[in-house]
Design an enzyme around this catalytic site. Structure first.
Site, PDB file in Angstrom:
ATOM      1  N   ARG A  47      89.511 -15.882 113.228  1.00 22.21           N
ATOM      2  CA  ARG A  47      88.803 -14.756 113.800  1.00 22.21           C
ATOM      3  C   ARG A  47      87.298 -14.925 113.742  1.00 22.21           C
ATOM      4  NH1 ARG A  47      86.890 -10.792 115.104  1.00 22.21           N
ATOM      5  NH2 ARG A  47      85.405 -11.143 113.467  1.00 22.21           N
ATOM      6  N   PRO A  73      84.718  -5.776 116.741  1.00 18.54           N
ATOM      7  CA  PRO A  73      83.816  -5.982 117.880  1.00 18.54           C
ATOM      8  C   PRO A  73      82.727  -7.004 117.556  1.00 18.54           C
ATOM      9  CG  PRO A  73      83.352  -3.898 116.810  1.00 18.54           C
ATOM     10  CD  PRO A  73      84.597  -4.429 116.162  1.00 18.54           C
ATOM     11  N   ILE A  74      82.076  -7.533 118.584  1.00 21.73           N
ATOM     12  CA  ILE A  74      80.993  -8.506 118.342  1.00 21.73           C
ATOM     13  C   ILE A  74      79.703  -8.078 119.033  1.00 21.73           C
ATOM     14  CG2 ILE A  74      82.533 -10.486 117.995  1.00 21.73           C
ATOM     15  CD1 ILE A  74      81.909 -11.249 120.947  1.00 21.73           C
ATOM     16  N   ARG A 101      95.309 -18.628 104.376  1.00 16.62           N
ATOM     17  CA  ARG A 101      94.009 -18.624 105.047  1.00 16.62           C
ATOM     18  C   ARG A 101      92.879 -18.541 104.025  1.00 16.62           C
ATOM     19  NH1 ARG A 101      93.158 -13.819 107.757  1.00 16.62           N
ATOM     20  NH2 ARG A 101      91.059 -14.707 107.861  1.00 16.62           N
ATOM     21  N   CYS A 126      92.048  -7.967 115.042  1.00 18.79           N
ATOM     22  CA  CYS A 126      93.027  -8.563 114.128  1.00 18.79           C
ATOM     23  C   CYS A 126      93.723  -7.409 113.417  1.00 18.79           C
ATOM     24  CB  CYS A 126      92.320  -9.483 113.127  1.00 18.79           C
ATOM     25  SG  CYS A 126      91.352  -8.585 111.929  1.00 18.79           S
TER      26      CYS A 126
HETATM   27  C1  EPZ Z   1      82.916 -10.780 107.035  1.00 20.67           C
HETATM   28  O1  EPZ Z   1      83.542 -10.399 108.246  1.00 20.67           O
HETATM   29  C2  EPZ Z   1      84.007 -11.417 106.199  1.00 20.67           C
HETATM   30  N1  EPZ Z   1      84.550 -12.577 106.879  1.00 20.67           N
HETATM   31  C3  EPZ Z   1      85.136 -10.399 105.961  1.00 20.67           C
HETATM   32  O2  EPZ Z   1      86.109 -11.009 105.125  1.00 20.67           O
HETATM   33  C4  EPZ Z   1      84.542  -9.197 105.233  1.00 20.67           C
HETATM   34  O3  EPZ Z   1      85.550  -8.227 105.049  1.00 20.67           O
HETATM   35  C5  EPZ Z   1      83.403  -8.611 106.072  1.00 20.67           C
HETATM   36  O4  EPZ Z   1      82.408  -9.641 106.337  1.00 20.67           O
HETATM   37  C6  EPZ Z   1      82.709  -7.450 105.371  1.00 20.67           C
HETATM   38  O5  EPZ Z   1      82.221  -7.866 104.156  1.00 20.67           O
HETATM   39  C7  EPZ Z   1      83.853 -13.748 106.837  1.00 20.67           C
HETATM   40  O6  EPZ Z   1      82.776 -13.815 106.276  1.00 20.67           O
HETATM   41  C8  EPZ Z   1      84.477 -14.921 107.526  1.00 20.67           C
HETATM   42  P1  EPZ Z   1      81.125  -7.513 109.499  1.00 20.67           P
HETATM   43  P2  EPZ Z   1      82.627  -9.912 109.503  1.00 20.67           P
HETATM   44  O7  EPZ Z   1      80.529  -8.033 110.752  1.00 20.67           O
HETATM   45  O8  EPZ Z   1      81.367 -10.672 109.540  1.00 20.67           O
HETATM   46  C9  EPZ Z   1      81.595  -3.838 112.435  1.00 20.67           C
HETATM   47  C10 EPZ Z   1      88.265 -11.718 104.508  1.00 20.67           C
HETATM   48  O9  EPZ Z   1      89.319 -11.128 104.197  1.00 20.67           O
HETATM   49  N2  EPZ Z   1      80.970  -4.698 113.430  1.00 20.67           N
HETATM   50  O10 EPZ Z   1      80.261  -7.265 108.320  1.00 20.67           O
HETATM   51  O11 EPZ Z   1      83.478  -9.885 110.701  1.00 20.67           O
HETATM   52  C11 EPZ Z   1      83.032  -4.262 112.166  1.00 20.67           C
HETATM   53  O12 EPZ Z   1      83.899  -3.688 113.121  1.00 20.67           O
HETATM   54  C12 EPZ Z   1      87.432 -11.224 105.674  1.00 20.67           C
HETATM   55  O13 EPZ Z   1      87.810 -12.731 103.918  1.00 20.67           O
HETATM   56  C13 EPZ Z   1      80.595  -4.155 114.646  1.00 20.67           C
HETATM   57  O14 EPZ Z   1      80.780  -2.981 114.901  1.00 20.67           O
HETATM   58  O15 EPZ Z   1      82.336  -8.408 109.046  1.00 20.67           O
HETATM   59  C14 EPZ Z   1      83.290  -3.734 110.781  1.00 20.67           C
HETATM   60  O16 EPZ Z   1      83.642  -2.374 110.871  1.00 20.67           O
HETATM   61  C15 EPZ Z   1      88.022  -9.962 106.307  1.00 20.67           C
HETATM   62  N3  EPZ Z   1      80.031  -4.969 115.577  1.00 20.67           N
HETATM   63  C16 EPZ Z   1      81.929  -3.840 110.102  1.00 20.67           C
HETATM   64  O17 EPZ Z   1      80.964  -3.992 111.161  1.00 20.67           O
HETATM   65  C17 EPZ Z   1      79.793  -6.302 115.328  1.00 20.67           C
HETATM   66  O18 EPZ Z   1      79.240  -6.993 116.206  1.00 20.67           O
HETATM   67  C18 EPZ Z   1      81.820  -5.019 109.142  1.00 20.67           C
HETATM   68  O19 EPZ Z   1      81.934  -6.179 109.898  1.00 20.67           O
HETATM   69  C19 EPZ Z   1      80.187  -6.836 114.082  1.00 20.67           C
HETATM   70  C20 EPZ Z   1      80.762  -6.015 113.147  1.00 20.67           C
END
Ligand code: EPZ
Length: 435
Positions: free
Chosen positions: A92, A122-123, A399, A116
């Protein structure tokens, strides 16, 4: 589908070396591509997600070699900027390759990773951050075509949420952008600091990582570097939880207690005695019966990490009293609740709040892991449950947990990995039969 068969009730005791951090290794491997040189990454955990990242690096033209925990990436051959959907879907967080490809080649074509089990993922913040550096991004039905024909320029961007991935993409992309980049409301996780340290070893100029504002002075080029990944704080929590729920004790080596304050404080609230040593050792001795956790609320770092929420819920299931857990980061991160209930847990969920009434003992059952952290929590629960627990979905745990069943067995757990028969012969084990 592989499964774990666990005979609960065994007290865990012993030593455990903490693996390298998955969530640090992944962005660092992606950043290595941006150096277009050779990078040597130590303490790279043997995980499916890391393997997926290595496959993407090879597809992009990089040489990749693994010798034990050390991965050598030779990015001089980086020549492709298009990642096929099949590789994007394997992991992901493959969106993390967007910044490196834009930085190194001025172009990237990849798919939106899609949601997932734990949420929509979202990105938008990633895309806005890249655009702030001058990238043009066209989203055609989930296929992203990104270009920076004139190269990336420095920019200012305020994250509406301290997204870990968006912070990482921005840091890597800005490292070679023309001029200064300021990222406000940046994520502060230890993995962000580790990435900044790696980038600076490669000749970048990143300041303020770990604080709310990160400043990046773009440099002409990056060179290769050697780097050891920080310990995995979430894997460490899983092992601490395994000892705590079985009323055992564990000595973690190669840990980073300073990255785990919020979780350690909750475990101490629950009655665990934790000793931290300066050299990365930490010792946990469990109490006779865990006390409840009055309020656990997941927050961005340095708050309580969302990735540790499931493990703490497993402990709360057998703690004395009621615990309240609030998941504020992901919208669907209670996949473990229904499975814990099958083991006799008493959990009520209303929106993002879970109230867990501790029971004296869980009983074994056939349960299913739907995501990495939910799966490890079910294993932790199975270690303390009466009777036999079958946890399906080992693929999720592989994973993020390196040699998980071996590590637990070395501490005294009765756990075996089995391939499931096609006709589900273990159906009778769903009743948590007692041996
Ligand atoms: C990272 O994911 C980690 N993964 C996650 O670990 C972890 O849970 C998460 O950070 C929070 O700490 C890796 O580092 C590979 P975020 P990431 O962007 O970067 C929203 C595990 O089990 N958001 O901080 O995807 C999103 O929907 C995994 O090891 C947007 O809205 O997390 C979420 O609600 C799971 N728009 C929140 O921010 C965006 O463009 C946190 O997401 C990006 C995110």
């Amino acid at each position: 589908m592989a499964q774990y068969i666990i005979q609960g009730g065994r007290r865990l005791e012993g030593e455990h070396w903490v693996q390298g951090a998955k969530n640090s290794a992944l962005p660092i491997l992606a950043a290595a591509a941006a150096t277009k040189s050779q990078c040597v990454i130590h303490r790279c955990p043997a995980l499916k997600d890391v393997d997926a990242a290595l496959r993407i690096l090879r597809w992009l033209g990089c040489g990749v070699r693994r010798e034990g925990g050390t991965v050598t990436v030779d990015a001089a051959g980086l020549s492709h900027s298009r990642i096929p959907e099949v590789l994007m879907r394997e992991m992901r967080s493959s969106i993390i390759f967007m910044g490196p490809l834009l930085s190194a080649l001025g172009h990237a074509e990849l798919s939106a990773p899609g949601g997932c089990e734990i949420g929509l993922r979202p990105i938008n913040l990633h895309l806005e951050a890249m655009r702030a550096l001058g990238a043009e991004i066209v989203d055609e039905g989930g296929r992203l075509s990104c270009s920076a024909a004139k190269g990336l320029h420095g920019g200012r961007y305020i994250l509406s949420f301290p997204s870990v991935g968006a912070t990482e993409n921005m840091m890597i992309a800005a490292a070679r952008a023309r001029g200064t980049t300021t990222l406000t409301n940046a994520a502060r996780e230890p993995e962000i600091v580790d990435l900044a340290n790696f980038l600076n070893r490669c000749g970048a100029n990143v300041r303020g990582a770990g604080e709310g504002v990160i400043t990046i002075e773009g440099v002409e080029s990056l060179h290769g570097a050697e780097h050891a990944v920080i310990p995995d704080r979430i894997a460490a929590v899983t092992m601490l939880s395994a000892a705590a729920i079985t009323r055992g004790e564990i000595l973690l080596r190669g840990a980073a207690p300073g990255h785990m304050d919020a979780v350690l404080s909750v475990l101490e609230q629950g009655g665990c005695r934790i000793r931290r040593a300066p050299d990365g050792e930490m010792h946990l001795r469990a109490c006779a019966r865990l006390r409840h956790f009055p309020t656990v609320r997941t927050m961005p770092y340095p708050g309580f990490p969302t990735d540790a929420q499931a493990a703490i819920m497993a402990l709360a299931c057998v703690a004395e009293g009621a615990s309240m857990i609030t998941e504020t980061i992901f919208e669907n991160r209670y996949n473990h609740v229904g499975e814990l209930r099958r083991m006799g847990a008493s959990i009520r969920v209303e929106d993002r709040v879970a109230v867990v009434e501790g029971v004296a003992c869980l009983h074994g059952a056939g349960v299913e892991a739907r995501d990495l952290r939910a799966g490890t929590a079910l294993v932790v629960a199975g270690l303390a449950a009466e009777g036999r627990t079958r946890v399906r979905g080992v693929c999720h745990m592989e994973r993020g947990c390196e040699r998980f069943e071996e590590a637990l067995a070395a501490l005294g757990a009765d756990i075996n990995r089995m391939e499931e028969d096609s006709d589900g012969k273990e159906a009778n084990e769903d009743k948590g039969e007692k041996k």
